[in-house]
Design an enzyme around this catalytic site. Structure first.
Site, PDB file in Angstrom:
ATOM      1  N   ASN A   1       0.873  -1.171   0.000  1.00 19.64           N
ATOM      2  CA  ASN A   1       0.000   0.000   0.000  1.00 19.64           C
ATOM      3  C   ASN A   1       0.910   1.220   0.000  1.00 19.64           C
ATOM      4  OD1 ASN A   1      -1.473   2.307   0.879  1.00 19.64           O
ATOM      5  ND2 ASN A   1      -3.082   0.986   1.674  1.00 19.64           N
TER       6      ASN A   1
ATOM      7  N   GLU B   1      -3.917   1.821  -3.067  1.00 24.99           N
ATOM      8  CA  GLU B   1      -4.055   3.261  -2.814  1.00 24.99           C
ATOM      9  C   GLU B   1      -3.177   4.083  -3.758  1.00 24.99           C
ATOM     10  OE1 GLU B   1      -5.561   5.203   0.896  1.00 24.99           O
ATOM     11  OE2 GLU B   1      -4.206   3.738   1.806  1.00 24.99           O
TER      12      GLU B   1
ATOM     13  N   ASP C   1      -3.863  -4.917   0.822  1.00 25.31           N
ATOM     14  CA  ASP C   1      -4.151  -4.341   2.134  1.00 25.31           C
ATOM     15  C   ASP C   1      -5.556  -4.807   2.500  1.00 25.31           C
ATOM     16  OD1 ASP C   1      -4.874  -2.808   4.299  1.00 25.31           O
ATOM     17  OD2 ASP C   1      -4.478  -0.875   3.349  1.00 25.31           O
TER      18      ASP C   1
ATOM     19  N   ASN D   1      -6.941  -4.600   5.594  1.00 22.11           N
ATOM     20  CA  ASN D   1      -7.532  -3.837   6.696  1.00 22.11           C
ATOM     21  C   ASN D   1      -8.146  -4.753   7.755  1.00 22.11           C
ATOM     22  OD1 ASN D   1      -7.162  -0.929   6.570  1.00 22.11           O
ATOM     23  ND2 ASN D   1      -8.194  -1.033   4.585  1.00 22.11           N
TER      24      ASN D   1
ATOM     25  N   ASP E   1      -1.451  -6.321   5.913  1.00 23.19           N
ATOM     26  CA  ASP E   1      -1.085  -6.496   4.510  1.00 23.19           C
ATOM     27  C   ASP E   1      -0.590  -7.921   4.315  1.00 23.19           C
ATOM     28  OD1 ASP E   1      -0.975  -3.466   3.439  1.00 23.19           O
ATOM     29  OD2 ASP E   1      -0.172  -3.558   5.483  1.00 23.19           O
TER      30      ASP E   1
ATOM     31  N   ASP F   1       2.731   4.753   5.026  1.00 23.69           N
ATOM     32  CA  ASP F   1       2.526   4.236   6.376  1.00 23.69           C
ATOM     33  C   ASP F   1       2.480   2.712   6.407  1.00 23.69           C
ATOM     34  OD1 ASP F   1       0.167   4.454   4.934  1.00 23.69           O
ATOM     35  OD2 ASP F   1      -1.044   5.190   6.578  1.00 23.69           O
ATOM     36  N   HIS F   2       2.557   2.078   5.246  1.00 26.90           N
ATOM     37  CA  HIS F   2       2.612   0.620   5.138  1.00 26.90           C
ATOM     38  C   HIS F   2       3.996   0.179   4.673  1.00 26.90           C
ATOM     39  CE1 HIS F   2      -1.864  -0.240   5.114  1.00 26.90           C
ATOM     40  NE2 HIS F   2      -1.843   1.067   4.879  1.00 26.90           N
TER      41      HIS F   2
END
Length: 260
Positions: free
Chosen positions: A9, A36, A148, A150, A219, A248-249
């Protein structure tokens, strides 16, 4: 011949494009699924990637969501819509074929909060994904599912299980959907090689989440039985979080002896 597959991501392909190319080069990645991308198809940086010799499939929208495959080898039979969610305007799904293997790249909805209408949408989306995968497995496909999700599937996949108990990413219905994927015969490739707790792929930008290792493992690269037997390694590559303007991943990287 070994093949290396990664899922990341990137939280904006326009911001992270140099990092993507760096990761592919330094980790010798053959196929990268990104989530994303946050860019409409008309503005996807296809020329920059083609000029580097990459084959690209993408499915995006302005400012939100978006998935793409960036590959050193040609992929075929691209599919942009998750069956059962064809009327969904959110671009969260991408499927392609490599040899006799289906590659499926997902950006699963976050859900916002348990009980929110976005949470209900998340569960519907996951149910549609599970149904699609079951249908493809019945047809005999070997599948590598990445993205990802989530979802932190177990308490070992979140830094404070009690704090996150029954909250978004960790609620029982979300975890039940993830388990349904495992029950279809998919293997969590990272857990095949690393059983330690506190191994995360996402850390909040705020409050020093990465420095404190206050994260979630959300992930994944999941492989069906036909592919799992060829999987020889899987890691979370945390070094990307030390790069300038990082996502941030962190990427998940799996190596297969071949694609079965």
């Amino acid at each position: 011949m070994p093949i290396t597959i990664a899922s990341w991501n990137i939280n904006s392909i326009n911001i992270r494009l140099p990092q993507i190319i760096n990761l592919i080069d330094t980790e010798n990645i053959d196929i990268l699924g990104v989530q994303e991308t946050k860019v409409p198809d008309a503005n996807f940086p296809i020329d920059a990637l083609n000029n580097k010799g990459f084959h690209v499939f993408f499915n995006g929208q302005k400012s939100f969501n978006g998935t793409a495959f960036i590959s050193k080898q040609p992929l075929t039979n691209c599919r942009h819509h998750l069956p059962g969610m064809e009327m969904d305007y959110q671009r969260r799904f991408l499927q392609a074929q490599c040899n006799d293997t289906l590659l499926i790249n997902c950006y699963v909805p976050n859900g916002k909060a348990v009980g929110d209408e976005k949470y209900d949408y998340k569960l519907r989306w996951l149910d549609a994904l599970i149904a699609h995968l079951e249908a493809q497995l019945k047809q005999g496909w070997s599948i590598i599912l990445m993205g990802d999700f989530n979802i932190a599937p177990t308490d070992d996949d979140v830094y404070d299980a009690q704090l996150w108990r029954d909250k978004i990413l960790c609620s029982a219905p979300e975890r039940q959907r993830f388990q349904a994927l495992i029950d279809l015969g998919f293997c969590d490739t990272f857990r095949q090689f690393n059983q330690q707790a506190a191994q995360f792929s996402w850390w909040d930008y705020r409050d020093g989440g990465f420095e404190k290792n206050q994260g979630h493992r959300i992930d994944f690269i999941l492989s069906s039985a036909k592919s799992t037997r060829y999987c020889v390694d899987c890691v979370i590559e945390k070094k990307t979080r030390s790069w300038e303007r990082p996502s941030d991943h962190a990427p998940v990287i799996a190596t297969f002896d071949s694609l079965g």
